[in-house]
Design a protein around this motif. Structure first.
Motif, mmCIF file in Angstrom:
data_model
loop_
_atom_site.group_PDB
_atom_site.id
_atom_site.type_symbol
_atom_site.label_atom_id
_atom_site.label_comp_id
_atom_site.label_asym_id
_atom_site.label_seq_id
_atom_site.Cartn_x
_atom_site.Cartn_y
_atom_site.Cartn_z
ATOM 1 N N GLY A 163 0.812 -1.216 0.000
ATOM 2 C CA GLY A 163 0.000 0.000 0.000
ATOM 3 C C GLY A 163 0.838 1.255 0.000
ATOM 4 O O GLY A 163 2.032 1.238 -0.319
ATOM 5 N N ASP A 164 0.196 2.371 0.362
ATOM 6 C CA ASP A 164 0.876 3.653 0.403
ATOM 7 C C ASP A 164 1.863 3.700 1.568
ATOM 8 O O ASP A 164 1.687 3.022 2.588
ATOM 9 N N VAL A 165 2.887 4.538 1.406
ATOM 10 C CA VAL A 165 3.853 4.755 2.483
ATOM 11 C C VAL A 165 3.275 5.830 3.407
ATOM 12 O O VAL A 165 2.982 6.939 2.957
ATOM 13 N N PRO A 166 3.082 5.531 4.689
ATOM 14 C CA PRO A 166 2.501 6.524 5.598
ATOM 15 C C PRO A 166 3.493 7.623 5.974
ATOM 16 O O PRO A 166 4.713 7.446 5.852
ATOM 17 N N LEU A 167 2.971 8.725 6.433
ATOM 18 C CA LEU A 167 3.811 9.834 6.892
ATOM 19 C C LEU A 167 4.477 9.452 8.206
ATOM 20 O O LEU A 167 3.792 9.118 9.173
ATOM 21 N N PRO A 168 5.809 9.502 8.296
ATOM 22 C CA PRO A 168 6.458 9.222 9.578
ATOM 23 C C PRO A 168 6.100 10.294 10.609
ATOM 24 O O PRO A 168 5.993 11.481 10.278
ATOM 25 N N SER A 169 5.936 9.894 11.850
ATOM 26 C CA SER A 169 5.585 10.849 12.905
ATOM 27 C C SER A 169 6.701 11.844 13.168
ATOM 28 O O SER A 169 6.471 12.928 13.709
ATOM 29 N N PHE A 170 7.935 11.486 12.756
ATOM 30 C CA PHE A 170 9.107 12.322 13.031
ATOM 31 C C PHE A 170 9.526 13.166 11.834
ATOM 32 O O PHE A 170 10.594 13.754 11.829
ATOM 33 N N TRP A 171 8.696 13.228 10.806
ATOM 34 C CA TRP A 171 9.047 13.958 9.585
ATOM 35 C C TRP A 171 7.992 15.023 9.342
ATOM 36 O O TRP A 171 6.800 14.787 9.480
ATOM 37 N N GLY A 172 8.452 16.231 8.992
ATOM 38 C CA GLY A 172 7.486 17.297 8.750
ATOM 39 C C GLY A 172 8.136 18.523 8.153
ATOM 40 O O GLY A 172 9.280 18.486 7.676
ATOM 41 N N GLY A 173 7.406 19.618 8.186
ATOM 42 C CA GLY A 173 7.864 20.840 7.538
ATOM 43 C C GLY A 173 8.015 21.998 8.499
ATOM 44 O O GLY A 173 7.436 22.015 9.589
ATOM 45 N N TYR A 174 8.795 22.964 8.048
ATOM 46 C CA TYR A 174 9.008 24.203 8.795
ATOM 47 C C TYR A 174 8.738 25.382 7.870
ATOM 48 O O TYR A 174 9.125 25.367 6.699
ATOM 49 N N ARG A 175 8.078 26.373 8.421
ATOM 50 C CA ARG A 175 7.829 27.611 7.689
ATOM 51 C C ARG A 175 8.680 28.717 8.308
ATOM 52 O O ARG A 175 8.632 28.946 9.521
ATOM 53 N N VAL A 176 9.460 29.395 7.470
ATOM 54 C CA VAL A 176 10.228 30.546 7.923
ATOM 55 C C VAL A 176 9.406 31.794 7.625
ATOM 56 O O VAL A 176 9.168 32.137 6.460
#
Length: 211
Positions: A163-176
């Protein structure tokens, strides 16, 4: 090694106050588009400068993924060194260097994590191998060999094969969120054109800086 004689003469077009958009994000978008038109390699690559509580600066290249009136967004492992430093001290800088146009853009502001929902929207668009790579690497951690990464990648390919690869809980984005944005245009005799936008309350003030 003495490399003092290494130099290039800049020959950029004049960059004048009248050329500037009142909004620095609009001005950035204009320059970004021009850099894409001349096929500037890795046009969205920029140096991210951070420092933690110890005050020692760090810089590394990240890839800008989108920008708008709210700021400039990149993605990373949220347990990495850069993430730890941004948690301790959210004041950061982004530096773009577009050699093809002899231009730089320096953005200073504060980094904040984006929501998991927003991160998921971008993660779902990534190539599958990039999604798996986000799971594999404990970014900035010491590892014994590359084979550790390759074995883990093989394991994850089997785990998520159906199936699809889920979003890791430790991965994300930052907005400057920008507080200052400087536009630098290389000119002859090192008399470069520099303009700085500074946010004062809800207004951007534009100033020309000496080169």
């Amino acid at each position: 090694m003495d490399i003092g004689d290494l130099r290039n003469e800049y020959s950029g077009e004049p960059f004048r106050r009248v050329d500037l958009d009142p909004d620095p994000v609009e001005q950035f978008g204009r320059w970004f588009g021009q850099a894409r038109e001349v096929a500037q390699p890795e046009v969205n690559a920029c140096a991210l400068a951070t420092s933690g509580l110890d005050g020692r600066p760090n810089a590394r290249t990240v890839l800008l993924k989108y920008f708008d009136v709210d700021g400039f967004v990149f993605f990373t492992n949220m347990e990495s060194r850069k993430a730890r430093e941004m948690a301790e001290n959210p004041a950061v800088a982004l530096l773009f260097f577009w050699q093809s146009l002899e231009r730089q853009v320096n953005i200073r502001g504060r980094a904040e994590r984006i929501s998991a929902t927003e991160a998921m929207r971008y993660f779902a668009r990534r190539p599958r191998n990039s999604q798996l790579g986000a799971w594999v690497s404990e970014q900035s951690a010491v590892i014994s060999s590359r084979s550790v990464l390759e074995m883990k990648l093989d394991e994850l390919k089997r785990k998520f094969a159906a199936g699809d690869v889920p979003l890791p809980s430790f991965w994300g984005g930052y907005r400057v969120r920008p507080e200052e944005i400087e536009f630098w245009q290389g000119r002859q005799s090192r008399l470069h054109d520099r303009f700085r936008y500074r946010r004062i309350d809800d207004t951007w003030v534009i100033e020309r800086l000496a080169p």
